[in-house]
Scaffold this motif. Sequence first.
Motif, short mmCIF file in Angstrom:
data_model
loop_
_atom_site.label_atom_id
_atom_site.label_comp_id
_atom_site.label_asym_id
_atom_site.label_seq_id
_atom_site.Cartn_x
_atom_site.Cartn_y
_atom_site.Cartn_z
N PRO A 1 6.62 -69.24 -12.04
CA PRO A 1 6.65 -67.85 -12.51
C PRO A 1 8.06 -67.35 -12.81
N GLY A 2 9.08 -67.92 -12.24
CA GLY A 2 10.45 -67.48 -12.49
C GLY A 2 10.95 -67.87 -13.87
N LEU A 3 10.23 -68.76 -14.58
CA LEU A 3 10.66 -69.23 -15.88
C LEU A 3 9.96 -68.53 -17.04
N SER A 4 9.14 -67.55 -16.77
CA SER A 4 8.46 -66.88 -17.88
C SER A 4 9.48 -66.17 -18.76
N PRO A 5 9.22 -66.12 -20.04
CA PRO A 5 10.17 -65.45 -20.95
C PRO A 5 10.45 -64.01 -20.52
N TRP A 6 9.45 -63.31 -20.08
CA TRP A 6 9.64 -61.92 -19.65
C TRP A 6 10.59 -61.85 -18.45
N ARG A 7 10.44 -62.75 -17.51
CA ARG A 7 11.29 -62.78 -16.31
C ARG A 7 12.74 -63.11 -16.67
N ILE A 8 12.92 -64.01 -17.63
CA ILE A 8 14.26 -64.38 -18.08
C ILE A 8 14.93 -63.16 -18.73
N VAL A 9 14.18 -62.47 -19.56
CA VAL A 9 14.71 -61.26 -20.21
C VAL A 9 15.09 -60.23 -19.15
N GLN A 10 14.26 -60.05 -18.16
CA GLN A 10 14.55 -59.08 -17.08
C GLN A 10 15.81 -59.46 -16.33
N ARG A 11 15.98 -60.74 -16.05
CA ARG A 11 17.19 -61.20 -15.34
C ARG A 11 18.45 -60.96 -16.17
N ILE A 12 18.38 -61.30 -17.44
CA ILE A 12 19.53 -61.09 -18.32
C ILE A 12 19.87 -59.60 -18.41
N GLU A 13 18.84 -58.78 -18.54
CA GLU A 13 19.05 -57.33 -18.61
C GLU A 13 19.70 -56.82 -17.34
N ALA A 14 19.27 -57.32 -16.20
CA ALA A 14 19.85 -56.89 -14.92
C ALA A 14 21.32 -57.30 -14.80
N ILE A 15 21.63 -58.49 -15.29
CA ILE A 15 23.02 -58.96 -15.26
C ILE A 15 23.90 -58.07 -16.13
N VAL A 16 23.43 -57.78 -17.34
CA VAL A 16 24.21 -56.94 -18.26
C VAL A 16 24.34 -55.53 -17.70
N ALA A 17 23.27 -55.00 -17.12
CA ALA A 17 23.31 -53.64 -16.56
C ALA A 17 24.26 -53.54 -15.37
N ALA A 18 24.55 -54.66 -14.72
CA ALA A 18 25.43 -54.65 -13.55
C ALA A 18 26.92 -54.68 -13.93
N ILE A 19 27.23 -54.86 -15.21
CA ILE A 19 28.63 -54.86 -15.63
C ILE A 19 29.19 -53.46 -15.41
N PRO A 20 30.29 -53.33 -14.70
CA PRO A 20 30.86 -52.00 -14.47
C PRO A 20 31.26 -51.34 -15.79
N GLU A 21 31.01 -50.04 -15.91
CA GLU A 21 31.30 -49.33 -17.16
C GLU A 21 32.78 -49.40 -17.52
N ALA A 22 33.63 -49.65 -16.56
CA ALA A 22 35.06 -49.72 -16.84
C ALA A 22 35.40 -50.85 -17.81
N LEU A 23 34.67 -51.96 -17.77
CA LEU A 23 35.01 -53.10 -18.63
C LEU A 23 34.72 -52.83 -20.11
N PRO A 24 33.52 -52.36 -20.49
CA PRO A 24 33.33 -52.07 -21.92
C PRO A 24 34.21 -50.92 -22.41
N LEU A 25 34.52 -49.95 -21.56
CA LEU A 25 35.42 -48.87 -21.98
C LEU A 25 36.83 -49.40 -22.21
N LEU A 26 37.26 -50.33 -21.36
CA LEU A 26 38.57 -50.97 -21.56
C LEU A 26 38.57 -51.77 -22.86
N ALA A 27 37.50 -52.51 -23.10
CA ALA A 27 37.40 -53.29 -24.34
C ALA A 27 37.41 -52.37 -25.56
N LEU A 28 36.71 -51.26 -25.49
CA LEU A 28 36.72 -50.30 -26.60
C LEU A 28 38.12 -49.74 -26.84
N ARG A 29 38.83 -49.44 -25.76
CA ARG A 29 40.18 -48.90 -25.91
C ARG A 29 41.07 -49.88 -26.66
#
Length: 167
Positions: free
Chosen positions: A11-39
């Motif tokens: 069950p951990g390999l379902s496409p939906w579960r993979i998408v959820q894991r990737i989304e959680a990883i991206v959501a965990a990136i601190p907002e400071a990093l993309p704001l620094l990249a934008l600057r």
Amino acid sequence: MTGIDHTSTHPGLSPWRIVQRIEAIVAAIPEALPLLALRFALAVPFFKSGLTKWDGFLTLSNGARYLFTQEFSLHIFGNEYPYPAPILMATLSGIGEIVLPILLVLGLGTRFAALGILLMTAVIQLTVPEGWANFHLPWAAMALTLAVYGGGQLALDRAIGLGSRKG
């Protein structure tokens, strides 16, 4: 050939579960990093352009003088108008293209610097209208984002109390 349903045995390999894991990883990136990249992303093209406008400390380059007096014009409602006070405009542009990117990179007065670059982008759009989709729209989007959200935790603004989080 029969297909095997791996989702029932793994069950951990379902496409939906993979998408959820990737989304959680991206959501965990601190907002400071993309704001620094934008600057940095917004600062680089403006700073590079600013370097071309000077032949030394506050000595406007011949190229900048020529562009603002002979080549550049404002495109407004289908008409072209020469730049008012072209040497002053070239000087202000050159100063803005050096100072504002430095402020962005440092995260000092980030909202002010981003608004300044947003205003410069509007003038650039009036000068070079065909650059909208490739350059001006991304610059405007980055500047607006930084004006609204500030420089983030990795900005000097935060250290001096100017970087309060929006929201």
